[in-house]
Design a protein around this motif. Structure first.
Motif, PDB file in Angstrom:
ATOM      1  N   SER A  12       0.811  -1.218   0.000  1.00 54.00           N
ATOM      2  CA  SER A  12       0.000   0.000   0.000  1.00 54.00           C
ATOM      3  C   SER A  12       0.845   1.270   0.000  1.00 54.00           C
ATOM      4  O   SER A  12       0.330   2.356  -0.262  1.00 54.00           O
ATOM      5  N   ARG A  13       2.141   1.132   0.268  1.00 53.15           N
ATOM      6  CA  ARG A  13       3.019   2.299   0.210  1.00 53.15           C
ATOM      7  C   ARG A  13       3.236   2.765  -1.229  1.00 53.15           C
ATOM      8  O   ARG A  13       3.555   3.927  -1.467  1.00 53.15           O
ATOM      9  N   THR A  14       3.067   1.844  -2.182  1.00 56.39           N
ATOM     10  CA  THR A  14       3.334   2.185  -3.586  1.00 56.39           C
ATOM     11  C   THR A  14       2.181   1.860  -4.520  1.00 56.39           C
ATOM     12  O   THR A  14       2.019   2.519  -5.552  1.00 56.39           O
ATOM     13  N   ASP A  15       1.354   0.857  -4.204  1.00 55.98           N
ATOM     14  CA  ASP A  15       0.291   0.393  -5.096  1.00 55.98           C
ATOM     15  C   ASP A  15      -1.069   0.881  -4.606  1.00 55.98           C
ATOM     16  O   ASP A  15      -1.291   1.017  -3.401  1.00 55.98           O
ATOM     17  N   THR A  16      -1.991   1.129  -5.535  1.00 59.48           N
ATOM     18  CA  THR A  16      -3.317   1.622  -5.182  1.00 59.48           C
ATOM     19  C   THR A  16      -4.198   0.498  -4.643  1.00 59.48           C
ATOM     20  O   THR A  16      -3.945  -0.692  -4.880  1.00 59.48           O
ATOM     21  N   THR A  17      -5.263   0.892  -3.919  1.00 60.90           N
ATOM     22  CA  THR A  17      -6.235  -0.081  -3.427  1.00 60.90           C
ATOM     23  C   THR A  17      -6.875  -0.828  -4.590  1.00 60.90           C
ATOM     24  O   THR A  17      -7.109  -2.042  -4.526  1.00 60.90           O
ATOM     25  N   GLN A  18      -7.137  -0.101  -5.674  1.00 59.48           N
ATOM     26  CA  GLN A  18      -7.755  -0.726  -6.854  1.00 59.48           C
ATOM     27  C   GLN A  18      -6.872  -1.827  -7.426  1.00 59.48           C
ATOM     28  O   GLN A  18      -7.354  -2.902  -7.790  1.00 59.48           O
ATOM     29  N   SER A  19      -5.567  -1.562  -7.506  1.00 59.92           N
ATOM     30  CA  SER A  19      -4.664  -2.580  -8.054  1.00 59.92           C
ATOM     31  C   SER A  19      -4.555  -3.775  -7.115  1.00 59.92           C
ATOM     32  O   SER A  19      -4.452  -4.924  -7.570  1.00 59.92           O
ATOM     33  N   LEU A  20      -4.581  -3.525  -5.809  1.00 62.80           N
ATOM     34  CA  LEU A  20      -4.519  -4.625  -4.848  1.00 62.80           C
ATOM     35  C   LEU A  20      -5.717  -5.546  -4.995  1.00 62.80           C
ATOM     36  O   LEU A  20      -5.579  -6.788  -5.005  1.00 62.80           O
ATOM     37  N   MET A  21      -6.905  -4.990  -5.132  1.00 65.37           N
ATOM     38  CA  MET A  21      -8.106  -5.804  -5.276  1.00 65.37           C
ATOM     39  C   MET A  21      -8.139  -6.509  -6.626  1.00 65.37           C
ATOM     40  O   MET A  21      -8.472  -7.702  -6.720  1.00 65.37           O
ATOM     41  N   PHE A  22      -7.785  -5.781  -7.699  1.00 64.92           N
ATOM     42  CA  PHE A  22      -7.859  -6.344  -9.048  1.00 64.92           C
ATOM     43  C   PHE A  22      -6.927  -7.540  -9.207  1.00 64.92           C
ATOM     44  O   PHE A  22      -7.349  -8.622  -9.649  1.00 64.92           O
ATOM     45  N   TRP A  23      -5.660  -7.368  -8.858  1.00 62.07           N
ATOM     46  CA  TRP A  23      -4.703  -8.440  -9.091  1.00 62.07           C
ATOM     47  C   TRP A  23      -4.901  -9.617  -8.142  1.00 62.07           C
ATOM     48  O   TRP A  23      -4.588 -10.757  -8.480  1.00 62.07           O
ATOM     49  N   MET A  24      -5.458  -9.355  -6.950  1.00 61.13           N
ATOM     50  CA  MET A  24      -5.791 -10.467  -6.063  1.00 61.13           C
ATOM     51  C   MET A  24      -6.870 -11.341  -6.690  1.00 61.13           C
ATOM     52  O   MET A  24      -6.768 -12.574  -6.701  1.00 61.13           O
ATOM     53  N   LEU A  25      -7.905 -10.696  -7.260  1.00 60.94           N
ATOM     54  CA  LEU A  25      -8.989 -11.458  -7.881  1.00 60.94           C
ATOM     55  C   LEU A  25      -8.528 -12.169  -9.151  1.00 60.94           C
ATOM     56  O   LEU A  25      -8.942 -13.306  -9.414  1.00 60.94           O
ATOM     57  N   ILE A  26      -7.684 -11.512  -9.941  1.00 61.66           N
ATOM     58  CA  ILE A  26      -7.148 -12.157 -11.137  1.00 61.66           C
ATOM     59  C   ILE A  26      -6.321 -13.392 -10.757  1.00 61.66           C
ATOM     60  O   ILE A  26      -6.469 -14.472 -11.351  1.00 61.66           O
ATOM     61  N   SER A  27      -5.449 -13.234  -9.774  1.00 57.77           N
ATOM     62  CA  SER A  27      -4.614 -14.355  -9.334  1.00 57.77           C
ATOM     63  C   SER A  27      -5.458 -15.480  -8.770  1.00 57.77           C
ATOM     64  O   SER A  27      -5.217 -16.664  -9.061  1.00 57.77           O
ATOM     65  N   LEU A  28      -6.460 -15.117  -7.956  1.00 57.52           N
ATOM     66  CA  LEU A  28      -7.338 -16.126  -7.368  1.00 57.52           C
ATOM     67  C   LEU A  28      -8.090 -16.887  -8.449  1.00 57.52           C
ATOM     68  O   LEU A  28      -8.168 -18.124  -8.413  1.00 57.52           O
ATOM     69  N   SER A  29      -8.623 -16.166  -9.430  1.00 54.25           N
ATOM     70  CA  SER A  29      -9.415 -16.806 -10.484  1.00 54.25           C
ATOM     71  C   SER A  29      -8.564 -17.726 -11.351  1.00 54.25           C
ATOM     72  O   SER A  29      -8.908 -18.899 -11.571  1.00 54.25           O
ATOM     73  N   LEU A  30      -7.437 -17.213 -11.856  1.00 55.42           N
ATOM     74  CA  LEU A  30      -6.599 -18.001 -12.762  1.00 55.42           C
ATOM     75  C   LEU A  30      -5.887 -19.138 -12.029  1.00 55.42           C
ATOM     76  O   LEU A  30      -5.807 -20.261 -12.536  1.00 55.42           O
ATOM     77  N   GLY A  31      -5.345 -18.842 -10.845  1.00 50.57           N
ATOM     78  CA  GLY A  31      -4.622 -19.869 -10.094  1.00 50.57           C
ATOM     79  C   GLY A  31      -5.525 -21.009  -9.668  1.00 50.57           C
ATOM     80  O   GLY A  31      -5.170 -22.192  -9.802  1.00 50.57           O
ATOM     81  N   SER A  32      -6.712 -20.676  -9.158  1.00 49.29           N
ATOM     82  CA  SER A  32      -7.644 -21.720  -8.738  1.00 49.29           C
ATOM     83  C   SER A  32      -8.150 -22.516  -9.937  1.00 49.29           C
ATOM     84  O   SER A  32      -8.313 -23.739  -9.862  1.00 49.29           O
ATOM     85  N   ALA A  33      -8.402 -21.824 -11.073  1.00 52.71           N
ATOM     86  CA  ALA A  33      -8.890 -22.507 -12.269  1.00 52.71           C
ATOM     87  C   ALA A  33      -7.873 -23.530 -12.776  1.00 52.71           C
ATOM     88  O   ALA A  33      -8.244 -24.597 -13.275  1.00 52.71           O
ATOM     89  N   LEU A  34      -6.594 -23.216 -12.642  1.00 56.94           N
ATOM     90  CA  LEU A  34      -5.548 -24.136 -13.087  1.00 56.94           C
ATOM     91  C   LEU A  34      -5.637 -25.465 -12.343  1.00 56.94           C
ATOM     92  O   LEU A  34      -5.507 -26.547 -12.948  1.00 56.94           O
ATOM     93  N   PHE A  35      -5.872 -25.393 -11.029  1.00 55.34           N
ATOM     94  CA  PHE A  35      -5.988 -26.620 -10.237  1.00 55.34           C
ATOM     95  C   PHE A  35      -7.354 -27.285 -10.394  1.00 55.34           C
ATOM     96  O   PHE A  35      -7.484 -28.508 -10.268  1.00 55.34           O
ATOM     97  N   ALA A  36      -8.379 -26.482 -10.647  1.00 60.32           N
ATOM     98  CA  ALA A  36      -9.733 -27.029 -10.740  1.00 60.32           C
ATOM     99  C   ALA A  36     -10.029 -27.665 -12.096  1.00 60.32           C
ATOM    100  O   ALA A  36     -10.935 -28.501 -12.200  1.00 60.32           O
ATOM    101  N   TRP A  37      -9.285 -27.279 -13.121  1.00 59.30           N
ATOM    102  CA  TRP A  37      -9.617 -27.686 -14.489  1.00 59.30           C
ATOM    103  C   TRP A  37      -9.743 -29.192 -14.682  1.00 59.30           C
ATOM    104  O   TRP A  37     -10.700 -29.653 -15.347  1.00 59.30           O
ATOM    105  N   PRO A  38      -8.834 -30.030 -14.156  1.00 61.82           N
ATOM    106  CA  PRO A  38      -8.956 -31.476 -14.411  1.00 61.82           C
ATOM    107  C   PRO A  38     -10.268 -32.082 -13.911  1.00 61.82           C
ATOM    108  O   PRO A  38     -10.741 -33.075 -14.475  1.00 61.82           O
ATOM    109  N   SER A  39     -10.837 -31.516 -12.864  1.00 61.37           N
ATOM    110  CA  SER A  39     -12.089 -32.072 -12.319  1.00 61.37           C
ATOM    111  C   SER A  39     -13.241 -31.075 -12.406  1.00 61.37           C
ATOM    112  O   SER A  39     -14.203 -31.153 -11.631  1.00 61.37           O
ATOM    113  N   TRP A  40     -13.147 -30.141 -13.353  1.00 64.21           N
ATOM    114  CA  TRP A  40     -14.162 -29.092 -13.484  1.00 64.21           C
ATOM    115  C   TRP A  40     -15.516 -29.687 -13.866  1.00 64.21           C
ATOM    116  O   TRP A  40     -15.614 -30.530 -14.749  1.00 64.21           O
ATOM    117  N   ARG A  41     -16.560 -29.242 -13.167  1.00 67.23           N
ATOM    118  CA  ARG A  41     -17.923 -29.676 -13.474  1.00 67.23           C
ATOM    119  C   ARG A  41     -18.694 -28.524 -14.102  1.00 67.23           C
ATOM    120  O   ARG A  41     -18.558 -27.374 -13.661  1.00 67.23           O
TER     121      ARG A  41
END
Length: 283
Positions: free
Chosen positions: A164-193
């Protein structure tokens, strides 16, 4: 803060309902993707998208990886434990933030605050009920997964202080959600329903409450003193009891409440000591 905790509790209840039909990593993916559109609208109406790229990439990626691990442990806990029990274990997170601030941020923690942290850990042990042969009373892997999620959340929170000393609140929320979505999807894909059409309303609700809750908690810490606001996080226990009873017809046992009481008491004492410490440094 009270509004934020209520919104997050409703989101968690939605996640728990989804775990009946989908795996933990797929639910984590749906949580990230469902909140992303709401956050994008907020970013577009506030700072715009230019600031999203002026970030500290290494720390943002590390925080993203922590977010994936944290949400996976959290959702796995929801599959097997009541909301109240998950919250009771997760209440160790504020204590862990203080402990981790020593090696990472170089902050000083006195013996009284270390004592409060140790007592909080005792509260977690009461909930998990260790025996010579393992963990009793609570589904052991689920309880340990939530405990691991609390540690991941604590590390992420400390990293936010740095970012937060250098990055905006918007960037913190955006990249957390992007990482969560893509990272979780990578592990979920083999058993995706395939997602059932009847669940989209629930998924949209999870995304909306998650996004609004994140905005509310950000505003709470922007407008008020952290030491005065943080104790309201413990109102999640009341939400957990109410939602467990209303939606799932279950209640945690007395030992869980005893352990939660120990953790909450140590957390409140720790917050009081931090306030006294801050006033001594800045009278």
């Amino acid at each position: 803060m009270v509004l934020a905790i209520g919104l997050f509790s409703l989101m968690d209840a939605g996640l728990k309902l989804l775990t009946v039909h989908y795996g933990a990593m797929q639910v984590a993916t749906l949580r990230g993707l469902s909140s992303l559109p709401w956050v994008l609208v907020w970013i577009g109406l506030s700072t715009g998208f230019a600031t999203l790229w002026r970030i500290r990439w290494g720390l943002q990626l590390l925080r993203g990886a922590l977010s994936v691990a944290m949400m996976a442990g959290f959702v796995y806990g929801f599959q097997l434990l009541p909301l109240t029990t998950v919250y009771a274990i997760f209440f160790i997170a504020p204590l862990m933030v203080t402990a981790l601030a020593v090696p990472i941020l170089g902050e000083k923690v006195g013996p009284r605050r270390w004592t409060a942290i140790v007592i909080g850990l005792v509260g977690v042990l009461v909930i998990l009920r260790p025996t010579p042969s393992g963990l009793a009373g609570v589904a052991s892997w689920a309880g340990l997964a939530v405990l691991g999620a609390a540690v991941g959340y604590s590390l992420s929170s400390v990293m936010v202080r740095v970012l937060s000393r250098t990055d905006t609140t918007q960037s913190l929320m955006f990249w957390m959600l992007i990482s969560l979505s893509l990272g979780s999807a990578l592990f979920a894909w083999p058993s995706w329903r395939p997602v059932d059409s009847g669940h989209w309303g629930l998924i949209i609700g999870v995304g909306l409450t998650g996004a609004l809750g994140q905005y509310a908690i950000t505003e709470a810490f922007r407008l008020g003193e952290a030491s005065l606001i943080a104790p309201f996080e413990y109102t999640a226990l009341a939400w957990g009891v109410g939602l467990d009873l209303a939606l799932f017809g279950v209640l945690p046992d007395q030992i869980t409440f005893v352990g939660a009481g120990i953790i909450v008491a140590s957390g409140l004492y720790l917050l009081r000591r931090e306030k006294v410490h801050a006033e001594a440094e800045h009278p």
